[in-house]
Design an enzyme around this catalytic site. Structure first.
Site, short mmCIF file in Angstrom:
data_model
loop_
_atom_site.label_atom_id
_atom_site.label_comp_id
_atom_site.label_asym_id
_atom_site.label_seq_id
_atom_site.Cartn_x
_atom_site.Cartn_y
_atom_site.Cartn_z
N CYS A 1 -21.31 -12.00 -0.90
CA CYS A 1 -22.09 -11.12 -1.47
C CYS A 1 -22.41 -10.90 0.43
O CYS A 1 -21.92 -10.61 1.63
CB CYS A 1 -23.81 -12.17 -0.92
SG CYS A 1 -24.61 -11.17 -1.34
N PHE B 1 1.23 -1.25 0.08
CA PHE B 1 -0.28 0.05 0.04
C PHE B 1 0.90 1.74 -0.19
O PHE B 1 0.61 1.94 -0.69
CB PHE B 1 -1.08 -0.21 1.29
CG PHE B 1 -2.20 -0.33 1.23
CD1 PHE B 1 -2.11 -1.37 -0.16
CD2 PHE B 1 -3.02 -0.42 2.01
CE1 PHE B 1 -3.62 -1.99 -0.50
CE2 PHE B 1 -4.19 -1.41 2.20
CZ PHE B 1 -4.85 -1.91 0.89
N HIS C 1 -6.70 -10.52 7.66
CA HIS C 1 -8.15 -9.68 6.08
C HIS C 1 -8.49 -10.61 5.04
O HIS C 1 -8.89 -10.21 4.35
CB HIS C 1 -6.99 -8.36 5.48
CG HIS C 1 -6.95 -7.57 6.86
ND1 HIS C 1 -6.27 -6.66 6.76
CD2 HIS C 1 -7.22 -7.06 8.25
CE1 HIS C 1 -5.67 -5.79 7.60
NE2 HIS C 1 -6.54 -6.06 8.42
P1 CNA Z 1 1.96 -1.12 4.18
O1 CNA Z 1 1.66 -0.38 5.34
O2 CNA Z 1 1.98 -1.19 2.40
O3 CNA Z 1 3.05 -1.28 4.62
C1 CNA Z 1 3.74 -2.02 3.83
C2 CNA Z 1 5.51 -2.26 4.76
O4 CNA Z 1 6.42 -3.33 3.91
C3 CNA Z 1 6.02 -0.80 4.56
O5 CNA Z 1 6.88 -0.28 6.01
C4 CNA Z 1 6.98 -1.24 3.36
O6 CNA Z 1 8.68 -0.11 3.66
C5 CNA Z 1 7.69 -2.47 3.82
N1 CNA Z 1 8.40 -3.95 2.49
C6 CNA Z 1 7.42 -3.32 1.00
N2 CNA Z 1 8.56 -4.31 0.72
C7 CNA Z 1 9.52 -4.68 1.87
C8 CNA Z 1 10.56 -5.78 1.19
N3 CNA Z 1 10.64 -6.33 0.38
N4 CNA Z 1 11.21 -6.10 2.52
C9 CNA Z 1 11.01 -5.33 3.82
N5 CNA Z 1 10.23 -4.68 3.86
C10 CNA Z 1 9.09 -4.17 2.61
O7 CNA Z 1 1.52 -2.73 3.99
P2 CNA Z 1 0.50 -3.67 5.13
O8 CNA Z 1 0.50 -4.70 5.12
O9 CNA Z 1 1.24 -2.46 6.75
O10 CNA Z 1 -0.87 -2.65 5.61
C11 CNA Z 1 -2.01 -3.34 5.82
C12 CNA Z 1 -2.72 -3.72 3.85
C13 CNA Z 1 -2.50 -4.40 3.06
C14 CNA Z 1 -3.94 -5.30 4.53
O11 CNA Z 1 -5.04 -4.59 4.85
C15 CNA Z 1 -3.56 -5.61 3.26
O12 CNA Z 1 -4.70 -6.35 2.83
C16 CNA Z 1 -3.00 -5.06 2.32
N6 CNA Z 1 -2.32 -5.47 1.08
C17 CNA Z 1 -1.94 -6.83 0.57
C18 CNA Z 1 -1.05 -7.53 -0.02
C19 CNA Z 1 -1.13 -8.93 -0.25
O13 CNA Z 1 -1.76 -9.54 -0.14
N7 CNA Z 1 -0.02 -8.92 -0.84
C20 CNA Z 1 -1.01 -6.26 -1.24
C21 CNA Z 1 -1.00 -4.54 -0.68
C22 CNA Z 1 -1.67 -4.43 0.12
#
Ligand code: CNA
Length: 250
Positions: free
Chosen positions: A130, A36, A122
């Protein structure tokens, strides 16, 4: 990153018997699924209305905002394979150290990596549900992706259907199990999450006294002050440097 941090992490792992991992989107960025909040993350895409795309009230009136987003995300997720970070957690489970993964991710990659006890708070993309009844479900493989943009109609009641993921304004899944697992942890391993989404951001406060907290994340998080160890590094590099993924072919 200094070798000392990896030695500290190994020491903490070896001293632990009940590691619980709390994971987020950063674990899957190297699999081609954007997170995100990173500079190349979903919220940086001008075509996506980050405020409204996961709002359940918006979806009820207009499923197309989410539908457009999903049409982009779905192929990224279906082509993704578990990363070295996912396999690191599988290895920790095989070593009888890791007992549970609590994940915010909806991509199913922990299960694909072979981990057994995965709580997807999540939700997931395996089924559509639905908005009127959780009992009205369809296997996602039966849904044509091009139909999602205009809204999938429930064959039982005529309401809109969405993937079985949590939107803002909905309750997280498995909260009781999550609290039970987190209270048993002697090491909480937080990986790839900014910890800015409630209520997951509050889960570490349920750990018992003495539980060590380790954060592996490229950028700072809201919990850094509480952590015994912070590794601001790419998760895949950490997995490699720790020697957890040497046998994985990529
Ligand atoms: P976020 O807020 O985007 O945080 C992601 C974190 O990961 C950031 O702090 C980045 O710096 C860090 N990051 C990114 N890539 C790397 C890496 N390669 N190595 C180390 N650190 C890294 O996302 P959160 O997960 O904190 O937020 C929760 C949301 C995101 C949930 O509701 C999810 O469902 C949602 N989400 C999920 C996915 C998925 O399922 N892959 C993808 C996008 C969003």
């Amino acid at each position: 990153m200094s070798r000392q941090k990896y030695d500290q992490l190994m020491d903490l792992i070896l001293k632990s018997t009940n590691i619980v991992a709390l994971t987020g989107a950063g674990l899957s960025t190297s699999a081609g699924i954007p997170d995100f909040r990173s500079p190349k993350g979903i919220y940086a895409d001008p075509s996506i209305d980050g405020e409204r795309v996961f709002d359940i009230n918006v979806f009820q009136n207009d499923p197309t905002i989410f539908g457009r987003f999903f049409t982009k995300l779905s192929p990224q997720v279906s082509q993704a394979k578990p990363t070295k970070g996912h396999y690191m957690l599988k290895k920790l489970e095989d070593m009888k150290k890791l007992t549970c993964i609590i994940t915010q991710n909806i991509d199913g990659l922990h299960t694909l990596a072979g981990n057994q006890n995965v709580l997807e708070v999540h939700g997931h993309l395996r089924e559509f549900v639905c908005i009127n009844s959780v009992h009205h479900r369809i296997d996602s493989t039966k849904i044509k992706i091009e139909d999602v943009e205009k809204g999938i109609i429930c064959p039982e009641c005529g309401g809109y259907m969405k993937p079985d993921i949590i939107f803002f304004g909905e309750h997280v899944k498995d909260l009781e199990k999550v609290l039970t697992e987190i209270q048993k942890a002697d090491l909480l391993l937080i990986m790839g999450t900014s910890l800015s989404v409630y209520p997951v951001s509050g889960l570490p406060s349920y750990c018992k006294d003495g539980t060590k907290i380790v954060i592996i994340n490229q950028t700072s998080t809201t919990l850094d002050k509480e952590a015994s160890l912070i590794i601001n590094e790419d998760i895949d590099i950490v997995a490699e440097k720790m020697g957890f993924v040497s046998n994985i072919a990529y």
